[in-house]
Design an enzyme around this catalytic site. Structure first.
Site, mmCIF file in Angstrom:
data_model
loop_
_atom_site.group_PDB
_atom_site.id
_atom_site.type_symbol
_atom_site.label_atom_id
_atom_site.label_comp_id
_atom_site.label_asym_id
_atom_site.label_seq_id
_atom_site.Cartn_x
_atom_site.Cartn_y
_atom_site.Cartn_z
ATOM 1 C CB VAL A 126 -12.658 31.022 -15.051
ATOM 2 C CG1 VAL A 126 -12.342 31.355 -16.448
ATOM 3 C CG2 VAL A 126 -13.788 31.649 -14.680
ATOM 4 C CB ALA A 170 5.838 26.133 -14.491
ATOM 5 C CB ILE A 224 13.037 20.678 -13.265
ATOM 6 C CG1 ILE A 224 12.104 21.840 -12.717
ATOM 7 C CG2 ILE A 224 12.359 20.008 -14.280
ATOM 8 C CD1 ILE A 224 11.557 22.885 -13.432
ATOM 9 C CB ILE A 270 -19.204 35.492 -12.158
ATOM 10 C CG1 ILE A 270 -19.735 34.635 -13.249
ATOM 11 C CG2 ILE A 270 -18.339 36.636 -12.882
ATOM 12 C CD1 ILE A 270 -20.579 35.256 -14.528
ATOM 13 C CE1 TYR A 290 2.883 30.569 -13.637
ATOM 14 C CE2 TYR A 290 1.503 32.299 -14.754
ATOM 15 C CZ TYR A 290 2.315 31.215 -14.828
ATOM 16 O OH TYR A 290 2.138 30.504 -16.099
HETATM 17 N N1 LIG Z 1 -2.584 26.910 -18.781
HETATM 18 C C1 LIG Z 1 -2.325 28.132 -19.276
HETATM 19 O O1 LIG Z 1 -3.284 28.882 -19.358
HETATM 20 C C2 LIG Z 1 -1.030 28.774 -19.258
HETATM 21 C C3 LIG Z 1 -0.784 29.917 -19.638
HETATM 22 C C4 LIG Z 1 0.461 30.573 -19.700
HETATM 23 C C5 LIG Z 1 1.452 29.817 -19.352
HETATM 24 N N2 LIG Z 1 1.433 28.388 -19.058
HETATM 25 C C6 LIG Z 1 2.581 27.560 -18.987
HETATM 26 O O2 LIG Z 1 2.153 26.440 -19.432
HETATM 27 C C7 LIG Z 1 3.096 25.283 -18.698
HETATM 28 C C8 LIG Z 1 1.974 24.396 -18.400
HETATM 29 O O3 LIG Z 1 0.931 24.614 -17.606
HETATM 30 P P1 LIG Z 1 -0.531 23.998 -17.483
HETATM 31 O O4 LIG Z 1 -1.386 25.002 -17.150
HETATM 32 O O5 LIG Z 1 -0.592 22.937 -18.478
HETATM 33 O O6 LIG Z 1 -0.317 23.395 -16.038
HETATM 34 P P2 LIG Z 1 0.226 22.011 -15.523
HETATM 35 O O7 LIG Z 1 -0.023 21.842 -14.162
HETATM 36 O O8 LIG Z 1 -0.644 20.847 -16.318
HETATM 37 O O9 LIG Z 1 1.621 21.774 -16.164
HETATM 38 C C9 LIG Z 1 2.778 21.830 -15.183
HETATM 39 C C10 LIG Z 1 3.491 20.656 -15.233
HETATM 40 O O10 LIG Z 1 4.491 20.918 -14.369
HETATM 41 C C11 LIG Z 1 4.710 19.960 -13.284
HETATM 42 N N3 LIG Z 1 5.704 20.257 -12.495
HETATM 43 C C12 LIG Z 1 5.382 21.212 -11.424
HETATM 44 N N4 LIG Z 1 6.434 21.502 -10.702
HETATM 45 C C13 LIG Z 1 7.609 20.637 -11.067
HETATM 46 C C14 LIG Z 1 8.832 20.210 -10.650
HETATM 47 N N5 LIG Z 1 9.379 21.094 -9.572
HETATM 48 N N6 LIG Z 1 9.516 19.465 -11.105
HETATM 49 C C15 LIG Z 1 8.941 18.788 -12.311
HETATM 50 N N7 LIG Z 1 7.719 18.966 -12.881
HETATM 51 C C16 LIG Z 1 6.948 19.887 -12.259
HETATM 52 C C17 LIG Z 1 3.491 19.470 -12.791
HETATM 53 O O11 LIG Z 1 3.249 18.269 -12.409
HETATM 54 C C18 LIG Z 1 2.880 19.630 -14.481
HETATM 55 O O12 LIG Z 1 2.713 18.526 -15.063
HETATM 56 C C19 LIG Z 1 3.438 25.997 -17.342
HETATM 57 O O13 LIG Z 1 4.958 26.351 -17.629
HETATM 58 C C20 LIG Z 1 2.592 27.448 -17.353
HETATM 59 O O14 LIG Z 1 3.322 28.444 -16.609
HETATM 60 C C21 LIG Z 1 0.168 28.029 -19.029
#
Ligand SMILES: NC(=O)c1ccc[n+]([C@@H]2O[C@H](COP(=O)([O-])OP(=O)(O)OC[C@H]3O[C@@H](n4cnc5c(N)ncnc54)[C@H](O)[C@@H]3O)[C@@H](O)[C@H]2O)c1
Length: 279
Positions: free
Chosen positions: A157, A47, A25, A173, A114
């Site tokens: 986890v 992300a 991105i 843990i 983060y």
């Molecule tokens: N999983 C959680 O508990 C949680 C909690 C709060 C927020 N989030 C947010 O939700 C979103 C998805 O997280 P997730 O846990 O499903 O993780 P994830 O790793 O499955 O999803 C993140 C995606 O972003 C892609 N990505 C990373 N860097 C990139 C870049 N530079 N350009 C293009 N694509 C890129 C990755 O390949 C991946 O597909 C994130 O923004 C994360 O911060 C997740």
């Protein structure tokens, strides 16, 4: 269409009906995708999502989460996107909480790079709305769990324990296990995204969690009951800088988006175990 550089994502998880562009991105080539596709709505989930990596490499974290987000939002403004939905983090932006569960008005004091960069994304959205009229909703997720989840993510986890238990290995843990998290099921989070996308509210930030605090010991015990009740519990020293308690309130999402979590944790854990059993 989907844009993802597959840094942690997997191509096999992409809906086959979606056109896929493998791109960072931050890349200037994003503009030609916007030019070609002219999207009306953008759902921004890309992300660097590993809290520990953000601590060891904050520059890398900021490049993806801040510079990548700016590049994306510049294109959203340029190509007149109607609305952006942004995945923020209720688990990371509040820092050590003063009230439980935390409402959206809770003080914002992230204690990881983060958490800072997720918050910066919200500030840029605010700026682009105020100055350029780009509409948005930021969803502050709790710890999302469910099928396909990555062990590195915020609810990692769950995936780590399940994998180890299914492989007959000893899960560990970190700390006394009394640290707490708010686990929300992925299908409920998907529903929140759809509701946010379609809603015309002027509220811009919503917590998406369950309001229920669950300790790591409780998660361990629930998974042990589902997978193998004879697994022993083992403890290791706590990880540095780990938040002690995290739980968020979803009253605003209920009132405005008509969203509430539907999946009890035990059902979500069972479905997640089922997924890991079959891969
Ligand atoms: N999983 C959680 O508990 C949680 C909690 C709060 C927020 N989030 C947010 O939700 C979103 C998805 O997280 P997730 O846990 O499903 O993780 P994830 O790793 O499955 O999803 C993140 C995606 O972003 C892609 N990505 C990373 N860097 C990139 C870049 N530079 N350009 C293009 N694509 C890129 C990755 O390949 C991946 O597909 C994130 O923004 C994360 O911060 C997740």
């Amino acid at each position: 269409m989907v844009v993802d550089n597959l840094f942690t994502g997997k191509e096999k998880n992409i809906n086959i009906k979606a056109k896929f562009y493998k791109l960072d991105i931050q890349d200037s080539g994003l503009e030609s995708i916007f030019q070609k596709e002219q999207p009306d709505y953008v759902n921004h989930h890309a992300a660097q999502m590993d809290v520990r990596r953000s601590v060891s490499d904050p520059v890398f974290d900021a490049k993806t989460n801040v510079l990548g987000t700016i590049n994306l939002l510049q294109n959203c403004v340029e190509y007149k996107v109607k609305k952006v939905v942004y995945a923020s983090s209720g688990g990371a932006v509040y820092g050590e909480q003063q009230t439980f569960p935390a409402p959206e008005t809770h003080p914002i004091r992230p204690i990881s790079p983060y958490g800072i960069t997720k918050l910066v994304g919200e500030h840029y959205l605010y700026y682009y709305k105020a100055v350029c009229g780009l509409d948005y909703t930021a969803l502050r997720y709790a710890n999302v769990c469910g099928p396909r989840q990555d062990p590195l993510g915020e609810a990692g986890v769950v995936a780590i324990f399940i994998r180890k238990m299914l492989n007959g290995e000893q899960p560990v843990i970190n700390g006394d296990g009394e640290q707490t998290r708010d686990f929300v099921y992925v299908e409920d989070v998907v529903e929140a995204n759809i509701l946010a996308m379609m809603n015309n509210t002027t509220d811009s930030v919503f917590n998406i969690g369950t309001g229920i605090e669950t300790s790591i010991n409780q998660v361990f015990n629930l998974l042990r009951e589902i997978i193998n009740p004879s697994i022993d519990v083992k403890y290791a020293p706590p990880k540095d800088g780990e938040q002690r308690r995290s739980v968020i309130e979803y009253t605003r999402a209920k009132k405005t988006l008509h969203w509430e979590p539907k999946t009890p944790l035990i059902n979500g854990l069972k479905k997640t175990c089922e997924y890991f059993r079959n891969i």
